[in-house]
Design an enzyme around this catalytic site. Structure first.
Site, short mmCIF file in Angstrom:
data_model
loop_
_atom_site.label_atom_id
_atom_site.label_comp_id
_atom_site.label_asym_id
_atom_site.label_seq_id
_atom_site.Cartn_x
_atom_site.Cartn_y
_atom_site.Cartn_z
N LYS A 14 0.79 -1.08 0.10
CA LYS A 14 -0.09 -0.06 -0.09
C LYS A 14 0.91 1.18 -0.03
O LYS A 14 1.88 1.35 0.78
CB LYS A 14 -0.99 0.00 1.25
CG LYS A 14 -1.92 -1.05 1.58
CD LYS A 14 -2.71 -1.00 2.55
CE LYS A 14 -3.73 -2.23 2.53
NZ LYS A 14 -4.42 -2.21 3.84
N HIS A 178 -0.44 -1.78 16.76
CA HIS A 178 -1.41 -0.67 16.24
C HIS A 178 -1.31 0.41 16.89
O HIS A 178 -1.85 1.37 17.15
CB HIS A 178 -2.90 -1.31 16.60
CG HIS A 178 -3.58 -2.31 15.85
ND1 HIS A 178 -4.34 -3.13 16.40
CD2 HIS A 178 -3.42 -2.60 14.36
CE1 HIS A 178 -4.78 -4.15 15.40
NE2 HIS A 178 -4.19 -3.65 14.24
N HIS A 206 -9.50 0.08 18.74
CA HIS A 206 -9.04 0.08 17.21
C HIS A 206 -9.52 -1.51 16.89
O HIS A 206 -8.97 -2.42 17.05
CB HIS A 206 -7.51 -0.18 16.95
CG HIS A 206 -7.20 -0.34 15.47
ND1 HIS A 206 -6.69 0.83 14.86
CD2 HIS A 206 -7.16 -1.37 14.60
CE1 HIS A 206 -6.32 0.46 13.40
NE2 HIS A 206 -6.76 -0.89 13.38
N GLY A 208 -10.87 -3.63 13.59
CA GLY A 208 -10.93 -3.75 12.36
C GLY A 208 -11.03 -5.46 11.90
O GLY A 208 -11.50 -6.19 12.71
N ASN A 209 -10.22 -5.92 10.81
CA ASN A 209 -9.97 -7.24 10.59
C ASN A 209 -8.90 -7.86 11.94
O ASN A 209 -9.15 -8.77 12.27
CB ASN A 209 -9.42 -7.53 9.33
CG ASN A 209 -9.60 -9.03 9.13
OD1 ASN A 209 -10.63 -9.81 9.33
ND2 ASN A 209 -8.20 -9.59 8.71
N ARG A 239 -8.82 -14.08 13.33
CA ARG A 239 -7.97 -14.68 14.66
C ARG A 239 -8.81 -14.91 15.80
O ARG A 239 -9.45 -14.13 16.11
CB ARG A 239 -7.11 -13.47 14.95
CG ARG A 239 -5.96 -13.27 14.04
CD ARG A 239 -5.07 -12.00 14.11
NE ARG A 239 -4.53 -11.43 12.97
CZ ARG A 239 -4.21 -10.14 13.01
NH1 ARG A 239 -4.18 -9.59 14.17
NH2 ARG A 239 -3.73 -9.50 11.62
N ARG A 283 -19.98 -6.11 8.35
CA ARG A 283 -21.10 -5.72 7.55
C ARG A 283 -22.14 -6.98 7.31
O ARG A 283 -23.32 -7.01 7.49
CB ARG A 283 -20.77 -4.96 6.34
CG ARG A 283 -20.20 -3.68 6.54
CD ARG A 283 -19.47 -3.09 5.35
NE ARG A 283 -18.32 -3.94 4.88
CZ ARG A 283 -17.40 -3.70 3.83
NH1 ARG A 283 -17.67 -2.53 3.18
NH2 ARG A 283 -16.61 -4.54 3.47
N ILE A 331 -14.37 -1.18 11.78
CA ILE A 331 -15.53 -1.63 12.70
C ILE A 331 -15.90 -0.47 13.70
O ILE A 331 -17.04 -0.21 13.74
CB ILE A 331 -15.33 -3.18 13.38
CG1 ILE A 331 -15.33 -4.12 12.44
CG2 ILE A 331 -16.38 -3.37 14.55
CD1 ILE A 331 -14.83 -5.69 13.04
N GLU A 384 -3.60 6.18 9.96
CA GLU A 384 -1.99 5.81 10.40
C GLU A 384 -1.09 6.44 9.21
O GLU A 384 0.02 6.66 9.63
CB GLU A 384 -2.08 4.55 10.21
CG GLU A 384 -2.87 3.65 11.45
CD GLU A 384 -2.95 2.17 11.37
OE1 GLU A 384 -2.14 1.56 11.87
OE2 GLU A 384 -3.90 1.52 10.47
#
Length: 398
Positions: A14, A178, A206, A208-209, A239, A283, A331, A384
């Site tokens: 990224k 994170h 935090h 998210g996935n 996880r 979602r 999330i 971030e």
């Protein structure tokens, strides 16, 4: 002159380009499924539409980075792309790095040496640095470590109750991750709420996935949910989070699984995916939850209960109730269901959730989703990449 931010994951690259002191990127790019025949990527200029990248089949991280930069340079606005500094997200900094560092051969060697602690990320992180060195010779590079913010945690918090020689020989301890996100949203929440960042109690979630929670006392991390690896702590997308340490032995004996198979199961086939049997996408699970799907409901309920229990535990390190609880990540920023269910388990904290504010993530109240005299619950979008760009600029002031 622009600052280039590179985030090399195990199978992805990224990029983000920032002008100095601008929080929104000039451009972004992403290449996924690196080193496979399904490699693909896209880029975006500002808030414009995403454009497809031309990526070589089975291209490695260096080829993916080159493809992303070629795509960006194909745009007239970036045809003469000049980069003044490169910042890298580095997942693991071990015990050595408590702050961002200018990259030199010694720092690069240290990052590679951390591969046993971060086998999925350390080598790709190093490859990103090496590729950027070839593409931008002479341009300074900065390593920004996800673990650095948590180096302020005290030994009684980060040590495991295992023989001391194992800690000394292999650096087996809780590191936390994170950190870049937690530091950014904690300071931003303090700013929004008019708090002195160096004199307040905050908890950051935090979500998210990957998920983690951190207690921030007077501007420093004092406890966090992730440990030696990003597997410890909260239930996540795929996880498991915390499980009985003897589970590995039990599954090996009863299910005949190898150590690698068990590790893969806990990292890639558990969490929301394992509990629901449907998806790791909140979602999707939210739709199924409201449709009455029992497996989806179980997954969401476990996720929120475990999160609330961790948040309550973090108050020990704070020495009292938090001034604010921060929700961030994909999330945390977007799921009013998760925020509402989690706060419902924290009645002892006296949060007064405003249902209408929660529905809009506090769109009209600067992110605040609570009301009344209790602690504040607030939604703060993480950034971030900008935090890494800011840290990079601080070490490359020109």
């Amino acid at each position: 002159m622009l600052t280039l931010i590179i985030n090399c994951g195990s199978s992805s690259v990224k990029l983000a380009l920032f002008e100095r002191d601008r929080s929104e990127p000039v451009a972004t790019a992403m290449v996924d499924r690196v080193a496979t025949d399904a490699i693909e990527g896209s880029y975006r200029i500002g808030d414009g539409p995403r454009q497809a990248l031309s990526c070589p089949a089975y291209g490695d991280h260096a080829a993916a980075l080159d493809a992303a930069l070629s795509g960006l340079r194909s745009e007239p606005a970036l045809h003469d792309l000049r980069v003044s500094a490169v910042g890298h997200r580095i997942v693991h900094g071990g015990q050595k790095f408590s702050a961002p560092a200018l990259v030199d051969p010694e720092v690069l060697a240290e990052i590679r040496a951390l591969a046993p602690l971060a086998p999925v990320h350390a080598i790709p992180n190093a490859l990103g640095i090496e590729a950027a060195t070839r593409l931008f010779p002479g341009v300074p590079q900065v390593a920004v470590f996800d673990t650095a913010f948590h180096q302020s945690i005290a030994p009684e918090v980060y040590r495991y109750a295992i023989p001391d020689d194992l800690y000394e020989r292999f650096q087996i301890r809780r590191y936390g991750f994170h950190g870049t996100s937690h530091a950014y949203v904690a300071e931003e929440a303090a700013r929004r709420l008019g708090l002195d960042f160096k004199n307040c109690r905050l908890i950051s979630a935090h979500l998210g996935n990957g998920c983690s929670a951190t207690a921030v006392l007077n501007g420093e991390s004092v406890d966090t949910s992730m440990g030696l690896t990003p597997l410890e702590g909260l239930v996540m997308g795929t996880r498991s989070g915390n499980v009985d340490p003897n589970l590995h032995n039990f599954l090996a004996q009863q299910a005949g699984l190898s150590l690698d198979e068990i590790t893969d199961l806990l990292n890639r086939k558990s969490g929301l995916t394992g509990l629901s049997g449907i998806s790791n996408d909140l979602r999707v699970l939210t739709d199924e939850y409201h449709a009455g799907n029992k497996s989806a409901k179980l997954a969401v309920d476990v996720f929120c209960f475990r999160l609330a229990r961790e948040l309550a535990g973090l108050t020990v390190a704070l020495g009292g109730m938090p001034d604010a609880l921060i929700f961030t990540g994909g999330i945390g920023e977007n799921s009013c269901l998760v925020r509402g269910l989690t706060l419902s388990h924290l009645s002892a904290f006296n949060f007064e959730l405003d249902p209408e504010r929660n529905k809009t993530a506090g769109a009209d109240t600067n992110g605040i989703i609570s009301s009344g005299s209790g602690p504040t619950a607030i939604v703060v979008p993480t950034n971030e990449e900008f935090a890494i760009a800011h840290a990079t600029a601080a070490l490359c002031p020109f």
